[in-house]
Design an enzyme around this catalytic site. Structure first.
Site: not given
Ligand SMILES: [Zn+2]
Length: 339
Positions: A158, A195, A282
């Site tokens: 990120h 993500h 995740d």
């Protein structure tokens, strides 16, 4: 397959983050490392300490302004009367067309995308060692190892060239890819984290030498919200070199593997010389973020499909949060990759 990791990576110990406005314990805990080390050892991987590679490999991806900010912001923050123990910004430029402020509060808002990446006294050092683990794994692959695993923590995908966010400070996967470019004319990054890898996408968005591919939960109602949609395909020379595969929430093994087929087909069409896997765990059904429903055994066929590309591969740890199966999920992936 070798694992690279340094103890200093555990010292970063963020306390809090804001979720839907509420202060909660930060999920990016040092204990993640213990579980992942167990998982790597269970897959038969020996742990190696990376060298200190200096700021060079980091500066190949991140701006000097941002590196200078991360180097000094904790001390500068502490000098402000009434400042919090951790650096957590409370104001951000809504667009990046304004000026660069001189003070710590303004610069924190400029360089930090959200409240999920608090900076303490140990953060910069931990982030450097995390990046150096990625560099060490890359060096192993450049020296002829077919694959290596970097236990990067704090994670990286990120982080943009000059912005921290989502528990990430230095973009370890991007640093590995840039390092691979020393000998590889084309490098692909495949991000399988729950993500979207928005920082990685941002770093290479206008480039055609690094293909960025990401499978993730549909960001329409999920972090990182503003990136990860299927119509983001790159820009300028990079148009057509970014491929996003958003998945409906709670998608399980069959849906994930089907999307992975599309990702692999695109990577084959790019014909890269080397691969970076941004390995978030995740997407697991029991992960606290609960976005997708990949099972523990499901990580093996995912890894097998990636390994069939037959490319020199640097596997870089991204997300995957505290749950009983965190280590087992890594074992399943690494064992599947090596099988
Ligand atoms: Zn994630």
């Amino acid at each position: 397959m070798k694992t690279f990791y340094a103890e200093e990576q555990k010292r970063h110990d963020p306390k809090a983050f804001l979720s839907m406005g509420a202060q909660k314990p930060n999920p990016e805990q040092p204990e993640r490392v213990e579980r992942l080390l167990l998982g790597a050892r269970a897959a038969g991987s020996a742990i190696h300490r990376p060298a200190n590679y200096g700021l060079g490999p980091i500066a190949a991806v991140h701006t000097p302004e941002y590196i200078e900010f991360l180097t000094h912001i904790f001390e500068r923050w502490q000098r402000m009367e009434g400042a919090s123990a951790e650096v957590i910004p409370n104001i951000h430029p809504f667009a990046r067309n304004g000026s660069y402020p001189a003070g710590a509060a303004g610069q924190a808002g400029y360089h930090m995308a959200d409240t999920a990446c608090p900076i303490s006294a140990e953060t910069f050092d931990s982030a450097c060692w995390s990046a150096w683990s990625a560099v060490a794994a890359t060096e192993a692959v450049l020296s002829g190892e077919p694959a290596a695993y970097a236990l990067c923590r704090p994670p990286g995908h990120h982080a943009f060239a000059d912005v921290a966010g989502g528990f990430c400070f230095f973009n370890n996967s991007a640093i590995a890819a840039q390092r691979l470019r020393a000998t590889a004319s084309r490098v692909a990054i495949l991000d399988v984290d729950l993500h979207h890898g928005n920082g990685t996408q941002g770093i290479f968005y206008a480039r055609s030498d690094v293909l960025t591919v990401s499978l993730h939960a549909d960001p329409s109602r999920f972090y990182p919200f503003f990136w990860g949609h299927a119509d983001e395909r790159g820009e300028g020379a990079g148009l057509g070199y970014n491929y996003n595969l958003p998945l409906p929430r709670k998608s399980g093994d069959p849906e994930f593997l089907e999307a992975l087929d599309h990702a692999i087909s695109r990577i084959q069409a790019f014909s890269p010389d080397a691969l970076v896997v941004a390995l978030g765990l995740d997407a697991f059904e029991g992960d606290p973020f609960g976005g997708l429903s990949v099972t523990t055994p499901g990580f093996s066929p995912i890894a097998e499909a990636i390994a069939r590309l037959g490319l020199p591969t640097v596997i870089v740890q991204e997300g995957g949060y505290l749950c009983d199966a965190l280590g087992d999920n890594l074992t399943a992936f690494l064992a599947g990759f090596a099988s």
